[in-house]
Scaffold this active site. Structure first.
Site, PDB file in Angstrom:
ATOM      1  N   TYR A 119     -79.519   4.311  23.133  1.00 16.21           N
ATOM      2  CA  TYR A 119     -78.057   3.642  23.754  1.00 16.21           C
ATOM      3  C   TYR A 119     -78.719   2.339  24.447  1.00 16.21           C
ATOM      4  CZ  TYR A 119     -74.667   2.361  27.073  1.00 16.21           C
ATOM      5  OH  TYR A 119     -73.820   1.622  27.742  1.00 16.21           O
ATOM      6  N   GLU A 207     -72.010  -3.194  23.759  1.00 21.08           N
ATOM      7  CA  GLU A 207     -72.454  -1.753  23.682  1.00 21.08           C
ATOM      8  C   GLU A 207     -72.919  -0.990  22.482  1.00 21.08           C
ATOM      9  OE1 GLU A 207     -69.947   1.655  24.581  1.00 21.08           O
ATOM     10  OE2 GLU A 207     -71.592   2.043  26.392  1.00 21.08           O
TER      11      GLU A 207
END
Ligand code: ADP
Ligand code: MG
Length: 399
Positions: A119, A207
């Site tokens: 992530y 993101e």
């Protein structure tokens, strides 16, 4: 302002960041051509909506099949089948809410062989006033769950704008992700590319979930979600051109034309208020009296009659609105302007639901006189408490 995954990836690519090859499509025919040009042997068919959680999402229509909004295809025929099933269907994910979002475009992308999923995100950290990185080895899944259950697995740091991105930032990311050798080097290069993209395009959020390591040892951005700082959009007409109005609330689009601060909500009482603080207080007091606001709306300090009329029309066009509360404190705003705007709007669009008006401040007597002489069926209120009690009672009586 948000954009689609494939648009975000095109921006990342422009800054040199590694993304898969892919083509956005609007029909089965386009999908076939795209899959043929990509060549395979593995394709991924990805729903393009402004919401995450697509992989684990579910379509409302049975005809869209059992699989989620991101599907692996092993042949061109399979790509065509998936596109046929998903186009026009409504995808419900943890981020869309129960109503879901209609899938109008799909991204056909090269399939990657995934070794690991990480992530990585970037955002403007308000506490430090800097661009911050958030990285974790726990990619691909719900980052909120990771933050809640295993916060030690999330590493964050911010970048000093005076120095910009430095090599040590890249090393911090590599260390957090357990990368060494060539992959650590790739992490450093990627960090610099992402930082340049983020600051160059005035992003508010970027993101990448997942950021992957492929089986042949390459870092790659497999998903990308970008939102822009709306106050900086005037500097980026090419980004504004990426706006997909079908993804936005039509009432909010209309409100933005008149420069109104409007946010659609799920409740039944439409609110027209001047000042963000008063708008929040009005929403609170509606809840206190047992109902829910249908919107947040701040008409601003110096609203014109046209602006008030537009605001009133947006509220009445919402089928969920069962009653309207106008709550104005006339400081800069004059109560008579509000009264005229409301009357003009009601004459134009009619009034099918109860309307409570509470006016206070500059020219309040004139405002009240204009409303009472208009012959409109308006319930006058003395103060905020009285106004909330009256509109909630009127709405409940109407139900
Ligand atoms: P979302 O976050 O909306 O569910 P993603 O783009 O992250 O959508 O896709 C969900 C999952 O699908 C990823 O975590 C990854 O495992 C897989 N996936 C996505 N794109 C590809 C691709 N190009 N090749 C292989 N797998 C992919
Ligand atoms: Mg994702």
């Amino acid at each position: 302002m948000n954009i689609h995954e494939y648009q975000a990836k095109a921006i990342l690519k422009e800054f040199g960041a590694p993304v898969s090859r892919g083509v956005a499509v609007f029909s089965v025919d386009e999908a076939e051509a795209a899959a043929t040009s990509l060549g395979g042997p593995l394709w991924v068919v990805k729903s393009q909506i402004h919401a995450g959680g697509r992989g684990k999402g579910k379509f409302k229509e049975a005809s869209a099949g059992e699989k989620g909004g991101v599907r692996l295809a092993k042949s061109i025929d399979e790509v065509k089948t998936f596109v046929g099933q998903m186009l026009g269907a409504t995808l419900v994910t943890v981020q869309t809410g129960p109503a879901g979002k209609q899938v109008n475009r799909l991204y056909i992308e090269d399939g990657s062989d995934i070794e690991k999923e990480f992530y990585l995100s970037m955002l403007v950290d308000r506490a430090t006033g800097r661009v911050a990185f958030v990285v974790s080895t726990e990619g691909g899944m719900d980052i909120e769950t990771v933050a809640h259950d295993t916060p030690e697995k999330i590493v964050t740091f911010s970048v000093d704008p005076a120095t910009g991105l430095m090599p040590h930032h890249g090393r911090t990311i590599a260390k957090a992700l357990g990368l060494t050798g060539d992959l650590a080097k790739q992490a450093g290069t990627l960090a610099a590319q992402l930082y340049a993209a983020f600051t160059g395009k005035d992003m508010a959020m970027l993101e990448i979930n997942p950021l992957i390591v492929t089986t042949d040892g390459q870092l790659k951005c497999l998903d990308a979600k970008v939102s822009f700082d709306s106050n900086a959009l005037y500097r980026h007409p090419d980004m504004v051109a990426l706006r997909d109005l079908t993804e936005e609330d039509s009432k909010e689009i209309e409100a933005s034309k008149y420069d109104l601060s409007y946010i659609a909500l799920d409740g039944t009482i439409g609110c027209m208020v001047n000042g963000a603080g008063l708008a929040m207080a009005t929403m609170d007091i509606i809840k206190l009296y047992g109902e829910e606001p249908a919107n947040f709306l701040d008409v601003g300090g110096g609203a014109s009659k046209e602006k008030v009329t537009a605001a009133f029309k947006i509220i009445t066009a919402d089928p969920n609105v069962k009653g309207i509360l106008v709550n104005i404190f006339g400081g800069i705003m004059r109560c008579d302007i509000i009264a005229e705007g409301v009357i003009a709007a009601v004459k134009d669009v009619g009034l099918q639901v109860p309307l409570v008006v509470r006016l206070e401040g500059t020219n309040v007597e004139l405002g009240k006189k204009i409303i009472s002489e208009s012959g409109l069926n308006v319930i006058a209120a003395d103060d905020l408490d009285d106004a909330a009690a009256k509109i909630v009672k009127a709405v409940k009586g109407n139900a």
